[in-house]
Scaffold this motif. Structure first.
Motif, PDB file in Angstrom:
ATOM      1  N   LEU B 255       0.840  -1.209   0.000  1.00 48.45           N
ATOM      2  CA  LEU B 255       0.000   0.000   0.000  1.00 48.45           C
ATOM      3  C   LEU B 255       0.868   1.250   0.000  1.00 48.45           C
ATOM      4  O   LEU B 255       0.571   2.237  -0.684  1.00 48.45           O
ATOM      5  N   GLU B 256       1.932   1.203   0.773  1.00 44.24           N
ATOM      6  CA  GLU B 256       2.838   2.357   0.834  1.00 44.24           C
ATOM      7  C   GLU B 256       3.443   2.628  -0.531  1.00 44.24           C
ATOM      8  O   GLU B 256       3.528   3.777  -0.977  1.00 44.24           O
ATOM      9  N   LEU B 259       0.961   4.128  -2.769  1.00 48.55           N
ATOM     10  CA  LEU B 259       0.729   5.525  -2.412  1.00 48.55           C
ATOM     11  C   LEU B 259       1.804   6.417  -3.007  1.00 48.55           C
ATOM     12  O   LEU B 259       1.495   7.459  -3.605  1.00 48.55           O
ATOM     13  N   ARG B 262       1.336   6.748  -6.741  1.00 44.97           N
ATOM     14  CA  ARG B 262       0.217   7.613  -7.143  1.00 44.97           C
ATOM     15  C   ARG B 262       0.529   9.075  -6.856  1.00 44.97           C
ATOM     16  O   ARG B 262       0.197   9.958  -7.641  1.00 44.97           O
ATOM     17  N   ARG B 263       1.134   9.278  -5.726  1.00 50.68           N
ATOM     18  CA  ARG B 263       1.467  10.665  -5.381  1.00 50.68           C
ATOM     19  C   ARG B 263       2.453  11.214  -6.399  1.00 50.68           C
ATOM     20  O   ARG B 263       2.323  12.355  -6.857  1.00 50.68           O
ATOM     21  N   ASP B 500      -2.927  14.280  -2.272  1.00 51.67           N
ATOM     22  CA  ASP B 500      -3.737  13.083  -2.015  1.00 51.67           C
ATOM     23  C   ASP B 500      -5.103  13.200  -2.667  1.00 51.67           C
ATOM     24  O   ASP B 500      -5.637  12.235  -3.227  1.00 51.67           O
ATOM     25  N   SER B 503      -4.675  12.803  -6.341  1.00 48.85           N
ATOM     26  CA  SER B 503      -4.269  11.463  -6.755  1.00 48.85           C
ATOM     27  C   SER B 503      -5.203  10.406  -6.194  1.00 48.85           C
ATOM     28  O   SER B 503      -4.921   9.206  -6.265  1.00 48.85           O
ATOM     29  N   THR B 505      -5.833   9.606  -3.195  1.00 45.25           N
ATOM     30  CA  THR B 505      -5.215   8.821  -2.108  1.00 45.25           C
ATOM     31  C   THR B 505      -5.452   9.484  -0.758  1.00 45.25           C
ATOM     32  O   THR B 505      -4.707   9.275   0.189  1.00 45.25           O
ATOM     33  N   TRP B 508      -5.005   7.676   2.726  1.00 44.69           N
ATOM     34  CA  TRP B 508      -4.114   6.505   2.635  1.00 44.69           C
ATOM     35  C   TRP B 508      -2.964   6.608   3.638  1.00 44.69           C
ATOM     36  O   TRP B 508      -2.665   5.643   4.343  1.00 44.69           O
ATOM     37  N   GLN B 509      -2.311   7.760   3.686  1.00 46.14           N
ATOM     38  CA  GLN B 509      -1.187   7.930   4.599  1.00 46.14           C
ATOM     39  C   GLN B 509      -1.656   7.752   6.040  1.00 46.14           C
ATOM     40  O   GLN B 509      -0.956   7.156   6.862  1.00 46.14           O
TER      41      GLN B 509
END
Lengths: 71, 838
Positions: B255-256, B259, B262-263, B500, B503, B505, B508-509
């Motif tokens: 997932l990281e 992320l 995508r970022r 985020d 994108s 996301t 997500w973080q």
């Protein structure tokens, strides 16, 4: 004229407001505990006494989550 | 039981320089004064004594200036004090003296000033309750009722009435309790917690919502919590079409990575990454000592030897040279047989001489290499501490998409507020970094030179100084970096959220952070949910307290209403329009209404309720004011009342009820009553009606304005006493005969005192006064008087007989019979007529 009577000023000390209020609250309820603590705060101020009631209740609830986890 | 025994007044309003006193020995006193003789001044003297003010001025707010100089009698000599003093028996049955002295009178827009003393010690109104004196809610604080105070509550606004009643019903402690409990909500309110904020953000992720939303309202076990987060991550990975790894750790890593990917497509925010600035310590002193040692050893050996020392060591390390026992060829130049054992021994001796130097040189070189590394570490640290994009070449940054235009575009309207300060801080950071790099490069170059040519090292202190300069430059960089970090954070918080969002996301973080610390999240949930639960409990408790308070207040209003009704009914029995209740208005708890009942039936059933203002006549309102005042006073435990013409002169009907039922009720309730009236007929009627209570009777008159109002105790007069005794003696009841007997003894004592004073006056003793004999009884007064009764030998005997016959009246079981009373009364009247003619 029929003489009517009222209690004289030598009557027994009246119930305090807090005593009257507690009589209308359920025994053991949070409301009753708060009023009792405020009315008889001991060495604390009334504000500190009610604050302690809430802090104790908060600790009780938090402990129940921890105990549930341990079960 | 509280009792006022005496009041003394000097210089207050109508009272002049000759102080006037009223002594009270009965629970009831009646004071008669025609209009403008000082009656209101007496009533207001009590007000002033207890509160330091007079109510009339407080109620007439618009005309307060007109009360300037109102308290001090206009004809008082300037040096004489103005005061009111009472002697009381307190609730502790101990006598006390209370005195209020006027310091400065009312002036325009200025209150009067006074001092209060209790038993000659400075005191305040707060000290009065200890004596049993209860003051009520201002403005009607003192238990003094006058015409201008009767109508106060009807003319007050309903909200003012509410405050007034709530205070006299003493529920302010309930209000304070309520406020203290309500204030607890702020204490319990959950504080801002980063984990909670992250959970809220993460729960907005579509795929994660159904797993994370339950956490907002409940606290799961730690395993269930980890499972919820794991399931959320799984669902997210599935939604992206990415492979879902086996373990939780791999899934999180996946997932990281997703992320970051995508970022980066939106903006390479990784360009901002930087490491914390490493700590750096200066080289230890041992390093400089080694260099100093090297220089010292170098000084002991000449240059040529130093230069060849290494060469000699190398040669000796060759076994053939080391073991040579005869001449061998020189290894350097090849000369045959030139390297003889003697020369080898020489070389060996030379090498030995330079051993220390060589060791020192070796140590120095190691130190220099270490110093070089240390210097380089400074530069490495500042580069790592700067954002990565700073070390990247411009064209590479642009290729990656790290562009200022893109940052501004993402930030939109907020760009101006954050980008400018960030760029400014960045410029300073770059300059500070360059300064460190320059120093390090210079230092490194110098060290490299020393390593290459150790002989070039002359003074390690120079290098030490360079290291100190580099350290200062490093510290400067650290300070600039701190400021940069703050500014960058503001920018990054904004930028990251926008990235985020752009994108897709968002949250997500936050989810990744929570997954890394599920225990921390659980602690947050416990804290938050416990506080929310307690807040709800508190809210319910507050509602119960509010309801309870309302019930208590209603009960108290009901009690007060009953009290008012009682006195109303004594004043105005059997009226079809009657006082019904005082109570808070439904739906407007801050408003208090006074209600009248209108009934068609004698038993007052089925009454229609209306506001008293609307239906009561002036007379009824007046009586209600009186009933309310009395009910309030009894409710508060007032020990005494001063009533200044409490019944309208037009209300003859109700005056009778007042004199009979109301006053009797008050006396039975243990209240001391002082009635002031301008109606002589009523005054006399009170004397007759309350003779059995030995009512104190006074008369006031303003004969000479220069002297002020004078007060006479008409009950004290010998003729008045004899008249009273006559009335009592006629009564058949033993109590009345007992009282008559006691009064007759008092009258006989009074007779003796008057005889003795008269005798002393006749002997030119003009200072003689009745008070000279205060405290003496008939047994003590009679002997010196008997010789003065010279008109007839029987006269002394008559006086003695009065004393002996009436002595039993003092004891419970000795009540004089009517005959004894009549004979004694007749004797005393006779003696009075003979020796004290009018």
């Amino acid at each position: 004229m029929k003489k009517q009577t009222l209690p004289t000023m030598q009557a027994a000390a009246p119930q305090s407001n807090f005593e009257r209020l507690i009589a209308h609250l359920r025994d053991g309820s949070l409301a009753a505990k708060l009023v009792s603590a405020y009315a008889a705060p001991g060495e604390l101020t009334p504000a500190q006494a009610v604050s302690k009631v809430m802090a104790d209740r908060l600790d009780e609830l938090k402990s129940s989550y921890v105990e549930n986890q341990q079960d | 039981m509280l009792r006022i025994n005496k009041i003394e007044i000097q210089g207050f309003r109508a009272f002049g320089k000759n102080r006037q006193a009223l002594t009270f020995s009965s629970p009831i006193a009646a004071v008669w004064a025609p209009n403008s003789q000082g009656k209101t001044s007496l009533a207001e003297a009590f007000e002033f004594l207890l509160t330091g003010q007079i109510v009339r001025r407080q109620l007439m707010a618009s005309t307060q200036d007109e009360f300037a100089d109102a308290l001090r009698n206009a004809h008082m000599p300037a040096a004489m004090p103005v005061y009111v003093e009472v002697q009381i028996t307190g609730v502790d049955d101990v006598p006390h003296k209370i005195k209020r002295t006027l310091v400065s009178d009312y002036a325009k827009r200025q209150d009067c000033q006074s001092t209060l003393q209790i038993d000659e010690n400075p005191a305040t109104e707060d000290d009065l309750p200890a004596l049993g004196i209860v003051l009520s809610q201002p403005p009607l604080a003192a238990p003094v009722l006058a015409q201008h105070t009767l109508g106060y509550l009807f003319s007050a606004r309903p909200k003012d009435r509410a405050t007034y009643f709530k205070t006299i019903l003493e529920v302010t402690d309930l209000d304070q309790l309520r406020s203290a409990v309500a204030a607890l909500d702020a204490e319990i309110e959950p504080a801002d917690d980063p984990n909670w904020t992250k959970l809220l953000a993460a729960a907005e992720i579509d795929e994660a919502r159904r797993f994370l939303t339950p956490l907002k309202t409940a606290v799961p076990g730690i395993d269930d919590l980890a499972a919820a987060i794991g399931n959320a991550i799984c669902a997210m990975l599935n939604a992206t079409g990415a492979d879902v790894p086996e373990t939780e750790t791999e899934r999180l890593a996946g997932l990281e990575a997703l992320l970051l990917e995508r970022r980066a497509k939106t903006f390479p925010v990784g360009g901002f990454e930087r490491k914390p600035l490493a700590d750096w310590a200066a080289p230890p002193q041992a390093d400089w000592d080694k260099l100093d040692t090297y220089l010292a050893e170098r000084g002991k050996v000449d240059e040529e030897t130093r230069r060849l020392a290494a060469l000699f060591s190398e040669a000796l390390s060759i076994p053939a040279v080391d073991r040579a026992t005869q001449a061998i060829d020189c290894l350097l130049c090849g000369t045959e047989g030139s390297l003889t054992p003697e020369r080898i021994a020489y070389i060996r001796a030379q090498t030995k001489e330079t051993e220390n130097f060589q060791a020192a040189e070796k140590a120095a070189l190691e130190t220099l290499r270490r110093l070089a590394t240390k210097a380089q570490a400074l530069d490495t640290a500042v580069i790592a501490a700067c954002p990565r994009f700073l070390a990247t070449a411009s064209k590479d940054r642009r290729k990656d998409g790290f562009r200022m235009e893109r940052i501004r575009s993402l930030l939109g309207a907020e760009a101006a507020a954050v980008v400018g300060p960030w760029l400014e801080a960045l410029r300073k950071l770059a300059r500070a970094k360059t300064a460190v790099t320059v120093r390090v490069n210079n230092l490194a170059a110098d060290i490299a030179g020393y390593v290459y040519t150790p002989d070039s090292l002359d003074d390690p202190r120079t290098m030490k100084g360079q290291f100190e300069d580099a350290a200062r430059t490093y510290a400067d960089f650290a300070a600039v970096l701190t400021h940069y970090a703050e500014v960058e954070q503001a920018l990054l918080e904004l930028l990251t959220a926008l990235i985020d969002a752009a994108s897709d996301t968002a949250g997500w973080q936050d989810l990744i952070d929570l997954a890394r610390d599920p225990d921390g999240l659980r602690t947050t949930l416990i804290e938050r949910h416990a506080r929310t639960a307690v807040q709800n409990e508190l809210s319910r408790a507050l509602g119960q307290i509010d309801k309870g308070n309302e019930t208590v207040l209603e009960g108290k209003f009901t009690d007060l209403s009953h009290g008012i009704q009682h006195w109303w009914d004594l004043l105005r029995p059997g009226e079809p329009t009657f006082f019904s209740a005082v109570k808070p208005r439904e739906g407007a708890r801050r408003t208090v209404d006074l209600k009248a009942g209108l009934s068609l039936h004698a038993d007052r059933s089925a009454p229609k309720l209306r506001d008293v203002i609307a239906v009561f006549s002036h007379s009824q309102l007046h009586c209600l004011g009186l009933a309310l005042f009395i009910a309030r006073s009894l409710h508060e435990g007032t020990g005494f009342l001063i009533l200044d013409d409490p019944i309208l002169s037009s209300d003859e009907d109700y005056r009778a009820y007042f004199k009979a039922a109301v006053l009797e009720g008050l006396i039975d309730a243990g209240v001391q009553v002082i009635i002031l009236t301008q109606d002589q007929k009523s005054w006399k009627d009170l004397e007759h009606r309350y003779l059995h209570k030995n009512i104190d009777m006074f008369q006031m008159a303003l004969l000479d304005p220069a002297d002020g109002t004078t007060v006479t105790n008409t009950g004290d007069d010998l003729i008045a006493m004899l008249t009273r005794i006559d009335i009592l003696a006629r009564g058949g009841h033993p109590d009345l005969r007992k009282q008559a007997g006691e009064l007759l003894r008092n009258a006989a004592e009074r007779f003796c005192k008057e005889i003795l004073v008269k005798d002393r006056w006749a002997k030119a003793d003009t200072n003689a006064a009745l008070s000279d004999y205060d405290g003496r009884n008939l047994g003590q007064l009679s002997p010196p008087v008997e010789p003065l009764l010279t008109s007839d030998p029987s006269h002394p005997g008559k006086l003695r007989s009065i004393g002996s016959q009436l002595n039993p009246a003092k004891h419970d079981d000795g009540i004089p019979d009517q005959g004894t009373l009549k004979v004694a009364l007749g004797d005393l009247r006779f003696l009075k007529k003979q020796y004290l003619p009018a």
